[in-house]
Structure formats: structure tokens, C-alpha cells
Design a protein around this motif. Structure first.
Motif, PDB file in Angstrom:
ATOM      1  N   GLU A   1      73.246  86.992 -45.907  1.00  0.00           N
ATOM      2  CA  GLU A   1      74.363  87.003 -44.971  1.00  0.00           C
ATOM      3  C   GLU A   1      74.775  88.435 -44.628  1.00  0.00           C
ATOM      4  N   THR A   2      75.622  88.567 -43.633  1.00  0.00           N
ATOM      5  CA  THR A   2      76.046  89.894 -43.215  1.00  0.00           C
ATOM      6  C   THR A   2      76.954  90.523 -44.269  1.00  0.00           C
ATOM      7  N   PRO A   3      76.915  91.853 -44.418  1.00  0.00           N
ATOM      8  CA  PRO A   3      77.734  92.542 -45.421  1.00  0.00           C
ATOM      9  C   PRO A   3      79.208  92.519 -45.040  1.00  0.00           C
ATOM     10  N   PRO A   4      80.094  92.814 -46.024  1.00  0.00           N
ATOM     11  CA  PRO A   4      79.781  92.922 -47.455  1.00  0.00           C
ATOM     12  C   PRO A   4      79.709  91.537 -48.084  1.00  0.00           C
ATOM     13  N   TRP A   5      78.669  91.245 -48.829  1.00  0.00           N
ATOM     14  CA  TRP A   5      78.451  89.897 -49.343  1.00  0.00           C
ATOM     15  C   TRP A   5      79.606  89.405 -50.193  1.00  0.00           C
ATOM     16  N   TYR A   6      80.191  90.279 -51.022  1.00  0.00           N
ATOM     17  CA  TYR A   6      81.333  89.854 -51.833  1.00  0.00           C
ATOM     18  C   TYR A   6      82.483  89.362 -50.957  1.00  0.00           C
ATOM     19  N   GLY A   7      82.622  89.957 -49.783  1.00  0.00           N
ATOM     20  CA  GLY A   7      83.703  89.584 -48.881  1.00  0.00           C
ATOM     21  C   GLY A   7      83.565  88.185 -48.315  1.00  0.00           C
ATOM     22  N   ASN A   8      82.352  87.616 -48.379  1.00  0.00           N
ATOM     23  CA  ASN A   8      82.128  86.284 -47.834  1.00  0.00           C
ATOM     24  C   ASN A   8      82.639  85.177 -48.750  1.00  0.00           C
TER      25      ASN A   8
ATOM     26  N   ASP B   1      73.109  93.209 -54.729  1.00  0.00           N
ATOM     27  CA  ASP B   1      74.530  92.901 -54.866  1.00  0.00           C
ATOM     28  C   ASP B   1      75.429  94.129 -54.982  1.00  0.00           C
ATOM     29  N   GLU B   2      75.067  95.049 -55.883  1.00  0.00           N
ATOM     30  CA  GLU B   2      75.997  96.128 -56.223  1.00  0.00           C
ATOM     31  C   GLU B   2      76.272  97.077 -55.076  1.00  0.00           C
ATOM     32  N   VAL B   3      75.350  97.152 -54.112  1.00  0.00           N
ATOM     33  CA  VAL B   3      75.571  98.024 -52.961  1.00  0.00           C
ATOM     34  C   VAL B   3      76.855  97.625 -52.229  1.00  0.00           C
ATOM     35  N   HIS B   4      77.173  96.322 -52.254  1.00  0.00           N
ATOM     36  CA  HIS B   4      78.277  95.805 -51.453  1.00  0.00           C
ATOM     37  C   HIS B   4      79.647  96.119 -52.051  1.00  0.00           C
ATOM     38  N   SER B   5      79.731  96.270 -53.349  1.00  0.00           N
ATOM     39  CA  SER B   5      81.017  96.674 -53.926  1.00  0.00           C
ATOM     40  C   SER B   5      81.101  98.189 -54.075  1.00  0.00           C
TER      41      SER B   5
ATOM     42  N   SER C   1      71.515  98.674 -46.757  1.00  0.00           N
ATOM     43  CA  SER C   1      71.953  99.794 -47.598  1.00  0.00           C
ATOM     44  C   SER C   1      73.130 100.458 -46.903  1.00  0.00           C
ATOM     45  N   TRP C   2      73.881 101.249 -47.660  1.00  0.00           N
ATOM     46  CA  TRP C   2      75.058 101.923 -47.106  1.00  0.00           C
ATOM     47  C   TRP C   2      74.719 103.404 -46.955  1.00  0.00           C
ATOM     48  N   GLN C   3      74.596 103.858 -45.700  1.00  0.00           N
ATOM     49  CA  GLN C   3      74.205 105.245 -45.460  1.00  0.00           C
ATOM     50  C   GLN C   3      74.993 105.824 -44.291  1.00  0.00           C
ATOM     51  N   LYS C   4      75.463 107.040 -44.493  1.00  0.00           N
ATOM     52  CA  LYS C   4      76.224 107.758 -43.470  1.00  0.00           C
ATOM     53  C   LYS C   4      77.443 106.968 -43.013  1.00  0.00           C
TER      54      LYS C   4
ATOM     55  N   SER D   1      79.808 100.425 -52.188  1.00  0.00           N
ATOM     56  CA  SER D   1      80.074 101.047 -50.885  1.00  0.00           C
ATOM     57  C   SER D   1      81.555 100.993 -50.534  1.00  0.00           C
ATOM     58  N   ALA D   2      82.267 100.011 -51.084  1.00  0.00           N
ATOM     59  CA  ALA D   2      83.707  99.921 -50.838  1.00  0.00           C
ATOM     60  C   ALA D   2      84.469 100.991 -51.628  1.00  0.00           C
ATOM     61  N   ARG D   3      83.995 101.280 -52.856  1.00  0.00           N
ATOM     62  CA  ARG D   3      84.675 102.284 -53.665  1.00  0.00           C
ATOM     63  C   ARG D   3      84.251 103.707 -53.284  1.00  0.00           C
ATOM     64  N   TYR D   4      83.000 103.848 -52.842  1.00  0.00           N
ATOM     65  CA  TYR D   4      82.471 105.178 -52.495  1.00  0.00           C
ATOM     66  C   TYR D   4      82.006 105.182 -51.039  1.00  0.00           C
ATOM     67  N   PRO D   5      82.941 105.019 -50.100  1.00  0.00           N
ATOM     68  CA  PRO D   5      82.558 104.868 -48.690  1.00  0.00           C
ATOM     69  C   PRO D   5      81.913 106.114 -48.093  1.00  0.00           C
ATOM     70  N   HIS D   6      82.145 107.282 -48.705  1.00  0.00           N
ATOM     71  CA  HIS D   6      81.586 108.525 -48.165  1.00  0.00           C
ATOM     72  C   HIS D   6      80.269 108.901 -48.827  1.00  0.00           C
ATOM     73  N   ALA D   7      79.785 108.056 -49.713  1.00  0.00           N
ATOM     74  CA  ALA D   7      78.498 108.284 -50.367  1.00  0.00           C
ATOM     75  C   ALA D   7      77.449 107.328 -49.807  1.00  0.00           C
TER      76      ALA D   7
END
Length: 412
Positions: free
Chosen positions: A122-129, A241-245, A207-210, A247-253
Motif C-alpha cells: 500500500e501507499t506510505p506510510p504503511w503504519y498510517g494505514n 516496515d521500519e522505513v515508514h516510522s 525508500s525515504w530520500q531527500k 522517516s517520520a522521526r528523521y524526516p531530514h535523513a
């Protein structure tokens, strides 16, 4: 304070959880295990007694439950007096088990994001679904719900938080690298439930980039990583899975997940996918039978739990984290190495199951003693990692760090 524990699931990871709970039953309370098939639960308990894992004399009972039925799970929680539920069943049951825990005021933990059997990637963030939509209800009920407390997700999230707290002023990238350098001796097999395993790899790789979600195809982006013990290993950018949480805590990484695959695995996977055998959509045979191709493939592949007796070699899972400390660029590798044969000798499971099964028991101990009993929903990186890592060091999953100062055990 001692708290009764109910384990949901009876696969390879559940077996590790059962043994580790038994080894710590002087700090936990009565133990229970439940799944759809009672005989599987009884076999897990028999393994616990065979290896004399119970630290002190105590109760360990087996139960049959339909974990997709929230009311049935809630009734079992009340019957057993469980105060902590460790959900290591299929990720399809997360929401029904979580609902039962909210209803009964019971602490909850799982090792993966919930999945809808009818949807893939599903579309990100998966935890949010799913999970995060129940945050307010957990808080209102005072229910501790720890999400993704396996290894990855789980331990790797704790390492990211440790890096934030101890090693960096600013984190610019987190690359999670998962390498299984072991051999199970089979022509082809998966280390977890094949249905869940293949679903990870048939959709879009996120993945979470830029500062945004990036999309790729599976096996499109690969690189060689040099890791302790296992050496140079080719790994591919994979959705996880872990990319989705994180990225929320480290949005600039940049946050990426890499998994190691050999050419043989990729070739077999590609043939299965191109033939449509990894589809979750039903098809009809010439005889009029309706079958789900993915479930058929699962049925003919080896049961992951059956791989343990002959599994050899090691795993290495690590976080390669880059950032800035005291105005200078820095890089650390925080990692663990596990041995398949050693895991089997201790708990009767292979190393992949071992790495996934030990962390939720460490978390249960921290909930039982109040350290992580936070009374709300939390991903692992939101919790203090030090007591967790300390427990893991003592329970068979030591954390090491490799940086400019050398390679050493992480201890506090």
C-alpha cells in the motif's frame, strides 16, 4: 512485577519467543501460547520442556484461537489472565489482536506492520494505514502498544535512536542492511512465511530520500556492502516496515533498507513472478477449482521452521548511519551477528527466527518491570534504547559498534 504472557502464533519465531519467555519466567508470570492449530502450540511447549528452558517451575498452557476474531482473542485474554500479548502470528491478524488488547486493557506488541490480505504494498506510510489510526484509543485506554519489536523492524530502530542520543548531533542517512550468509541446503525456501515474504518483494520498493518517498522496482538498485564476519555481500534496496516510522522521526535523513539476495534466489523469484505464481488474486483451474497462486506456492515450499536442523552459517544485520558530530562528518555501523547452528542448539529454531523472537521478550520484560510500560502506542525509536540493548546483550543478541574508534560491544 510479574505479568502473565500470551503468545499469539506457533511458527518459528513463536518458538523462540516461547523459549525465551520460559528462560525468564521468574520475571514474567504464567505463560500461554495460542494459534489456529492447537497441536502446533503443544509442540512448541514440548520443545520448551525438552530443552529444559523453564527457569523456574511454572505454568505454560496451549490454546486454540482464531486470531482474526477479535472477540475470540479478547475472551482468551480474559480466560488466561494475560497482561502482555506478544503477537508473532501472521501480520494479517495485527488489527484483530490489537483491538482485543485495547478492549481488555492488555499490553500489546508485534513484529511487523499489519497487512490486508487483499492488498500488496500500500501507499506510505504503511503504519498510517492501520496501527497509527488507533493511537488515540490506546492512549485513552492506557494501553501500552509497542509496534515492530522484532529485529528489523525493532532492534534496528533502537540503534537509530541510540545513534541520535549518543553519536550524532544531526543524522543525515540511515541504511539498514540485512544479510543472511547462512545456508539451509534446500533448492529454494524462504526464512519466514512464504506468503508474507513474497508480498514484500512483488510491489513497489519505497525508500525515504531527500525528504520524500522514492519509488523503485525490486532488484533495481543494488550495491555491495562490507560487513563484519560475513564480508562483502550484495544487497538490494527493498521496501520494509521500519522505513515508514523512522522517516517520520528523521524526516531530514535518507532512510533505506537493503536486503541480501543471491543470484539463485533472484532467478527463482523472477520466474515465479513472471509466471503469475506470486499473485494474491484467485484463478480458476481447468477443473473449475479456484486457487490463489501465492498460496499454492506457499504450500509446496518447505515450512520455514523445518529449515532449522540443518541451517549453517551466520547472519549480520546492521545500521550504517551517517551524520554530523561536533561539526564533523561521521559514520557508524551498529550491528549484530547471529549463528544459525547456535540458535538451533538453544531453542530449536534457525538464526533468522532467533533474531526476530528474542527482542519482543526483552520488550515484555521491560513492560513487566515498568520501564517500557508507557500506556500509549509507540514505535521502538520513541523508547529509551539503553535498557533494551542491555537486555539483548544478556539474552543472546549482543549489539556491537564499528566506527573510527574501532569495533566493540555496546554496553552501558
Amino acid at each position: 512485577m510479574k505479568r502473565n504472557v500470551l503468545i499469539i502464533g506457533a511458527g518459528g519465531v513463536a518458538q523462540v519467543v516461547a523459549h525465551k519467555c520460559a528462560q525468564a519466567n521468574d520475571r514474567l508470570g504464567d505463560l500461554h501460547i495460542a494459534s489456529r492449530t492447537l497441536a502446533k502450540c503443544e509442540a512448541v511447549i514440548a520443545s520448551v520442556h525438552e530443552k529444559k528452558s523453564m527457569k523456574v517451575q511454572g505454568r505454560f498452557d496451549a490454546h486454540a484461537v482464531n486470531a482474526m476474531d477479535s472477540a475470540e482473542v479478547a475472551a482468551l485474554i480474559r480466560k488466561t489472565g494475560a497482561q502482555i500479548v506478544i503477537n508473532v502470528g501472521s501480520s494479517f491478524v495485527n488489527m484483530s489482536v490489537l483491538e482485543a488488547c485495547i478492549e481488555t486493557g492488555t499490553a500489546y506488541m508485534d513484529t511487523a506492520i499489519h497487512e490486508d490480505p487483499k492488498k500488496i504494498c500500500e501507499t506510505p506510510p504503511w503504519y498510517g494505514n492501520y496501527e497509527w489510526q488507533r493511537r488515540d484509543r490506546c492512549k485513552a485506554a492506557g494501553v501500552t502498544a509497542i509496534l515492530g519489536i522484532g529485529f528489523d523492524p525493532g532492534v534496528v530502530n533502537a540503534w537509530a535512536r541510540l545513534a541520535e542520543d549518543e553519536y550524532f548531533d544531526t543524522i543525515t542517512s540511515i541504511d539498514i542492511v540485512d544479510i543472511n550468509a547462512g545456508s539451509h541446503g534446500k533448492y529454494f525456501a524462504t526464512n519466514f512465511d512464504p506468503e508474507i515474504n513474497f508480498r514484500e518483494f512483488t510491489g513497489t520498493v519505497y525508500s525515504w530520500q531527500k525528504g520524500a518517498w522514492a519509488e523503485n522496482r525490486m532488484f533495481e538498485v543494488g550495491q555491495t556492502w562490507t560487513l563484519p564476519v560475513v564480508g562483502d555481500q550484495k544487497a538490494y534496496l527493498t521496501g520494509h516496515d521500519e522505513v515508514h516510522s523512522l522517516s517520520a522521526r528523521y524526516p531530514h535523513a535518507d532512510v533505506r533498507f537493503w536486503m541480501g539476495f543471491g543470484d539463485h534466489y533472484i532467478n527463482v523469484f523472477t520466474v515465479l513472478k513472471n509466471l503469475g505464481l506470486l499473485s494474491e488474486k484467485p484463478v480458476k483451474t481447468a477443473e473449475g477449482l479456484e486457487v490463489v497462486p501465492l498460496k499454492l506456492v506457499k504450500a509446496v515450499l518447505p515450512d520455514p521452521a523445518s529449515l532449522a536442523p540443518t541451517y549453517t552459517g551466520k547472519t549480520c544485520i546492521g545500521d550504517v548511519i551517517r551524520g554530523v558530530k561536533d561539526g564533523k562528518e561521521a559514520e557508524v555501523l551498529i550491528y549484530n551477528v547471529a549463528d544459525h547452528a547456535e540458535a538451533y542448539a538453544e531453542v530449536g529454531s534457525q538464526g533468522i527466527s532467533y533474531t526476530a523472537g528474542v527482542p519482543p521478550v526483552a520488550a515484555a520484560l521491560l513492560v513487566a518491570d515498568g520501564t517500557w510500560d508507557v500506556g500509549h502506542m509507540a514505535n521502538v525509536e520513541e523508547l529509551d534504547p539503553k535498557p533494551f540493548i542491555t537486555l539483548l546483550n544478556d539474552m543472546g543478541l549482543p549489539t556491537r559498534i564499528k566506527d573510527a574508534a574501532g569495533d566493540r560491544l555496546v554496553s552501558f
